[in-house]
Design an enzyme around this catalytic site. Structure first.
Site, PDB file in Angstrom:
ATOM      1  N   GLN A 138       0.826  -1.212   0.000  1.00 52.33           N
ATOM      2  CA  GLN A 138       0.000   0.000   0.000  1.00 52.33           C
ATOM      3  C   GLN A 138       0.859   1.261   0.000  1.00 52.33           C
ATOM      4  O   GLN A 138       0.571   2.216  -0.725  1.00 52.33           O
ATOM      5  CB  GLN A 138      -0.923   0.014   1.228  1.00 52.33           C
ATOM      6  CG  GLN A 138      -2.056  -0.987   1.176  1.00 52.33           C
ATOM      7  CD  GLN A 138      -3.061  -0.707   0.063  1.00 52.33           C
ATOM      8  OE1 GLN A 138      -3.403   0.434  -0.217  1.00 52.33           O
ATOM      9  NE2 GLN A 138      -3.534  -1.750  -0.578  1.00 52.33           N
ATOM     10  N   SER A 170      13.883  -0.500   1.657  1.00 56.59           N
ATOM     11  CA  SER A 170      13.043   0.371   0.820  1.00 56.59           C
ATOM     12  C   SER A 170      13.545   1.814   0.800  1.00 56.59           C
ATOM     13  O   SER A 170      13.099   2.620  -0.020  1.00 56.59           O
ATOM     14  CB  SER A 170      11.596   0.354   1.324  1.00 56.59           C
ATOM     15  OG  SER A 170      11.078  -0.950   1.273  1.00 56.59           O
ATOM     16  N   HIS A 189      -6.711   0.238   7.231  1.00 61.97           N
ATOM     17  CA  HIS A 189      -7.433  -0.904   7.792  1.00 61.97           C
ATOM     18  C   HIS A 189      -7.697  -0.566   9.262  1.00 61.97           C
ATOM     19  O   HIS A 189      -6.836   0.009   9.927  1.00 61.97           O
ATOM     20  CB  HIS A 189      -6.576  -2.170   7.648  1.00 61.97           C
ATOM     21  CG  HIS A 189      -7.204  -3.432   8.182  1.00 61.97           C
ATOM     22  ND1 HIS A 189      -8.557  -3.675   8.139  1.00 61.97           N
ATOM     23  CD2 HIS A 189      -6.649  -4.522   8.755  1.00 61.97           C
ATOM     24  CE1 HIS A 189      -8.806  -4.862   8.673  1.00 61.97           C
ATOM     25  NE2 HIS A 189      -7.657  -5.404   9.062  1.00 61.97           N
ATOM     26  N   GLU A 247     -11.774 -12.302   4.431  1.00 62.40           N
ATOM     27  CA  GLU A 247     -10.517 -12.970   4.066  1.00 62.40           C
ATOM     28  C   GLU A 247     -10.432 -14.361   4.685  1.00 62.40           C
ATOM     29  O   GLU A 247      -9.858 -15.270   4.089  1.00 62.40           O
ATOM     30  CB  GLU A 247      -9.289 -12.093   4.371  1.00 62.40           C
ATOM     31  CG  GLU A 247      -9.027 -11.797   5.831  1.00 62.40           C
ATOM     32  CD  GLU A 247      -8.161 -10.554   6.039  1.00 62.40           C
ATOM     33  OE1 GLU A 247      -8.042  -9.728   5.118  1.00 62.40           O
ATOM     34  OE2 GLU A 247      -7.614 -10.398   7.142  1.00 62.40           O
ATOM     35  N   GLU A 251      -7.903 -28.316 -13.053  1.00 64.36           N
ATOM     36  CA  GLU A 251      -9.350 -28.293 -12.815  1.00 64.36           C
ATOM     37  C   GLU A 251      -9.743 -27.618 -11.504  1.00 64.36           C
ATOM     38  O   GLU A 251     -10.789 -26.979 -11.427  1.00 64.36           O
ATOM     39  CB  GLU A 251      -9.904 -29.730 -12.834  1.00 64.36           C
ATOM     40  CG  GLU A 251      -9.834 -30.402 -14.193  1.00 64.36           C
ATOM     41  CD  GLU A 251     -10.589 -29.634 -15.281  1.00 64.36           C
ATOM     42  OE1 GLU A 251     -11.576 -28.941 -14.962  1.00 64.36           O
ATOM     43  OE2 GLU A 251     -10.154 -29.721 -16.454  1.00 64.36           O
ATOM     44  N   GLU A 306      -8.220 -22.934 -13.004  1.00 65.03           N
ATOM     45  CA  GLU A 306      -9.428 -22.399 -13.632  1.00 65.03           C
ATOM     46  C   GLU A 306     -10.240 -21.480 -12.715  1.00 65.03           C
ATOM     47  O   GLU A 306     -11.187 -20.843 -13.166  1.00 65.03           O
ATOM     48  CB  GLU A 306     -10.309 -23.543 -14.167  1.00 65.03           C
ATOM     49  CG  GLU A 306      -9.686 -24.191 -15.387  1.00 65.03           C
ATOM     50  CD  GLU A 306     -10.665 -25.064 -16.173  1.00 65.03           C
ATOM     51  OE1 GLU A 306     -11.880 -24.830 -16.064  1.00 65.03           O
ATOM     52  OE2 GLU A 306     -10.194 -25.963 -16.873  1.00 65.03           O
TER      53      GLU A 306
HETATM   54  P1  NDP Z   1       3.572  -4.453   3.581  1.00 58.26           P
HETATM   55  O1  NDP Z   1       4.003  -5.585   4.422  1.00 58.26           O
HETATM   56  O2  NDP Z   1       3.469  -4.647   2.102  1.00 58.26           O
HETATM   57  O3  NDP Z   1       4.534  -3.192   3.799  1.00 58.26           O
HETATM   58  C1  NDP Z   1       4.894  -2.774   5.063  1.00 58.26           C
HETATM   59  C2  NDP Z   1       5.884  -1.616   4.976  1.00 58.26           C
HETATM   60  O4  NDP Z   1       6.136  -1.187   6.303  1.00 58.26           O
HETATM   61  C3  NDP Z   1       7.213  -1.995   4.364  1.00 58.26           C
HETATM   62  O5  NDP Z   1       7.691  -0.953   3.543  1.00 58.26           O
HETATM   63  C4  NDP Z   1       8.096  -2.162   5.594  1.00 58.26           C
HETATM   64  O6  NDP Z   1       9.472  -1.887   5.386  1.00 58.26           O
HETATM   65  C5  NDP Z   1       7.520  -1.099   6.486  1.00 58.26           C
HETATM   66  N1  NDP Z   1       7.868  -1.323   7.885  1.00 58.26           N
HETATM   67  C6  NDP Z   1       7.967  -2.494   8.547  1.00 58.26           C
HETATM   68  N2  NDP Z   1       8.312  -2.286   9.820  1.00 58.26           N
HETATM   69  C7  NDP Z   1       8.432  -0.946   9.959  1.00 58.26           C
HETATM   70  C8  NDP Z   1       8.805  -0.105  11.035  1.00 58.26           C
HETATM   71  N3  NDP Z   1       9.108  -0.611  12.234  1.00 58.26           N
HETATM   72  N4  NDP Z   1       8.848   1.216  10.826  1.00 58.26           N
HETATM   73  C9  NDP Z   1       8.544   1.741   9.624  1.00 58.26           C
HETATM   74  N5  NDP Z   1       8.203   0.999   8.555  1.00 58.26           N
HETATM   75  C10 NDP Z   1       8.150  -0.325   8.737  1.00 58.26           C
HETATM   76  O7  NDP Z   1       2.169  -3.958   4.181  1.00 58.26           O
HETATM   77  P2  NDP Z   1       0.813  -3.659   3.393  1.00 58.26           P
HETATM   78  O8  NDP Z   1       1.029  -2.531   2.464  1.00 58.26           O
HETATM   79  O9  NDP Z   1       0.221  -4.936   2.875  1.00 58.26           O
HETATM   80  O10 NDP Z   1      -0.149  -3.203   4.596  1.00 58.26           O
HETATM   81  C11 NDP Z   1      -0.116  -1.900   5.121  1.00 58.26           C
HETATM   82  C12 NDP Z   1      -1.511  -1.547   5.629  1.00 58.26           C
HETATM   83  O11 NDP Z   1      -2.420  -1.520   4.525  1.00 58.26           O
HETATM   84  C13 NDP Z   1      -2.101  -2.544   6.626  1.00 58.26           C
HETATM   85  O12 NDP Z   1      -2.850  -1.827   7.552  1.00 58.26           O
HETATM   86  C14 NDP Z   1      -3.018  -3.403   5.770  1.00 58.26           C
HETATM   87  O13 NDP Z   1      -4.078  -3.990   6.482  1.00 58.26           O
HETATM   88  C15 NDP Z   1      -3.547  -2.349   4.811  1.00 58.26           C
HETATM   89  N6  NDP Z   1      -4.084  -2.854   3.558  1.00 58.26           N
HETATM   90  C16 NDP Z   1      -3.372  -3.722   2.789  1.00 58.26           C
HETATM   91  C17 NDP Z   1      -3.878  -4.189   1.597  1.00 58.26           C
HETATM   92  C18 NDP Z   1      -3.076  -5.076   0.718  1.00 58.26           C
HETATM   93  O14 NDP Z   1      -3.624  -5.517  -0.295  1.00 58.26           O
HETATM   94  N7  NDP Z   1      -1.825  -5.406   0.994  1.00 58.26           N
HETATM   95  C19 NDP Z   1      -5.216  -3.786   1.119  1.00 58.26           C
HETATM   96  C20 NDP Z   1      -5.846  -2.781   1.947  1.00 58.26           C
HETATM   97  C21 NDP Z   1      -5.306  -2.381   3.133  1.00 58.26           C
HETATM   98  P3  NDP Z   1      10.389  -2.718   4.365  1.00 58.26           P
HETATM   99  O15 NDP Z   1      10.079  -2.094   3.022  1.00 58.26           O
HETATM  100  O16 NDP Z   1      11.771  -2.492   4.822  1.00 58.26           O
HETATM  101  O17 NDP Z   1       9.955  -4.148   4.464  1.00 58.26           O
HETATM  102 MG    MG Z   2      -8.734  -7.331   3.151  1.00 55.19          MG
END
Ligand code: NDP
Ligand code: MG
Length: 330
Positions: A28, A53, A108, A195, A227, A231
């Protein structure tokens, strides 16, 4: 009818002179940061020191800093780190800098709804939750569109929480598709239930079990994979585009008759009763407690389940079959 907001209901100029901090640059985070930036919003990305990142953000031309730095310098802070660690990141690096009038946002409702994060009363707390994974949120925006989203307001200290959230949603592209009004409770509980019962739990379990039935009956695993697994996408695409009607009218009459007469023997009244139990566990916070506790002890059960799933024959055979399909590899 539920309330839906479109382009005309949102005003991007609400964000003029404000800085938006995106915490996290994952699925996200990268989509939110880049879409908002290209919509003309002043964006900075917050990460932990040493995050791989960090350089990726820099290369994409955005400002990057620690979570503390970004929270201090920004008016709007969107928390896009994994839900199970968000409360710790919040407590250590965000909460100390939440001056009155700032806005805290989520994609979320998990941590707010289950009281893992308790923001001070003098800030705004809102949610813009895109109804799609980050890569889709990014791609559809680049194509000139938007992925629909949900908006919810938990706290409205400034009386502009909704206007700010909708402006954020517009910068993300979501008002092009529509932003549906909901609550933190509804978003969190329906998301977790969906989910678990269908999207990630139910479908996967059904496909695995049907695969096992065919293989145990002596059919080739490759045929079973096609199957019962491959699909699914073709069928789901039809449902997505035109409902059950489009799906049932595209398949053969034989398939349609089989669906009516056999499908309800797979999802039985017992299955529905179990779904109700799963919903109750979500509503009562039992699932949330279990998951946060699992994280506190280092995820032993979670890691074991991941390993067991990765070793299932449907994964082994699937990887081989997919390598035959060149178009999947890019
Ligand atoms: P990801 O796991 O894809 O990304 C998490 C990010 O947070 C990464 O860039 C990670 O760093 C960074 N991170 C981890 N630890 C820390 C920290 N201590 N301090 C700062 N940054 C940190 O998460 P998502 O994008 O999947 O989820 C984020 C939110 O979005 C959640 O609330 C989720 O429920 C919500 N959401 C997600 C959806 C999805 O499809 N994925 C859909 C709708 C909502 P690094 O890059 O180094 O790993
Ligand atoms: Mg969801």
């Amino acid at each position: 009818m539920a309330k839906v907001y479109y382009e005309n209901n949102a005003d991007l100029s609400v964000l003029d002179g404000k800085k938006v901090g995106i915490i996290g640059f994952g699925s996200q985070g990268h989509a939110h940061a880049l879409n908002l930036h290209e919509s003309g919003v002043d964006v900075a990305v917050g990460l932990y020191p040493g995050s791989p990142s960090w350089d990726v953000v820099k290369e994409s031309g955005l400002a990057v800093g620690t979570v503390d730095e970004v929270t201090i310098s920004c008016d709007i802070i969107m928390v896009l780190v994994p839900d199970q660690i968000a409360f710790q990141v919040y407590k250590d690096h965000i909460e100390p800098h939440l001056e009155p009038g700032k806005t805290l946002m989520f994609a979320h409702g998990f941590n707010i709804h289950f009281d893992a994060i308790n923001p001070p009363p003098d800030i705004d707390v809102s949610m813009i939750a895109p109804k799609g994974p980050g890569h889709l949120v990014r791609r559809v925006f680049q194509e000139g569109g938007g992925v629909p989203a949900l908006v919810a307001i938990h706290q409205d200290a400034t009386e502009s929480a909704l206007a700010v959230a909708l402006a954020y949603g517009k910068g993300l592209g979501a008002t092009k598709a529509g932003i549906l009004e909901t609550t933190f409770r509804e978003e969190t509980e329906t998301d977790l239930f969906g989910e678990q019962a269908v999207l990630c739990g139910g479908i996967a379990e059904m496909a695995k079990t049907a695969f096992e039935v065919l293989v145990e009956a002596g059919y080739q695993p490759e045929s079973a994979y096609f199957e019962t697994f491959h699909e699914i996408k073709l069928i789901v695409d039809l449902m997505y585009e035109g409902g059950l009607a489009a799906m049932l009218s595209s398949v053969s009459d034989t398939a349609e008759y089989g669906a009516y007469t056999r499908g309800s023997r797979i999802v039985t009244p017992e299955t529905k009763a179990e779904m109700k139990k799963i919903l109750a566990e979500v509503q009562q916070g039992e699932f949330a407690r279990e998951w946060l506790l699992e994280n506190q002890v280092g995820q032993p059960h979670f890691k074991a389940l991941r390993r067991i799933t990765a070793e299932h024959p449907i994964e082994i055979v699937g990887a081989e079959v997919r390598s035959m399909m060149a178009w999947l590899n890019d």
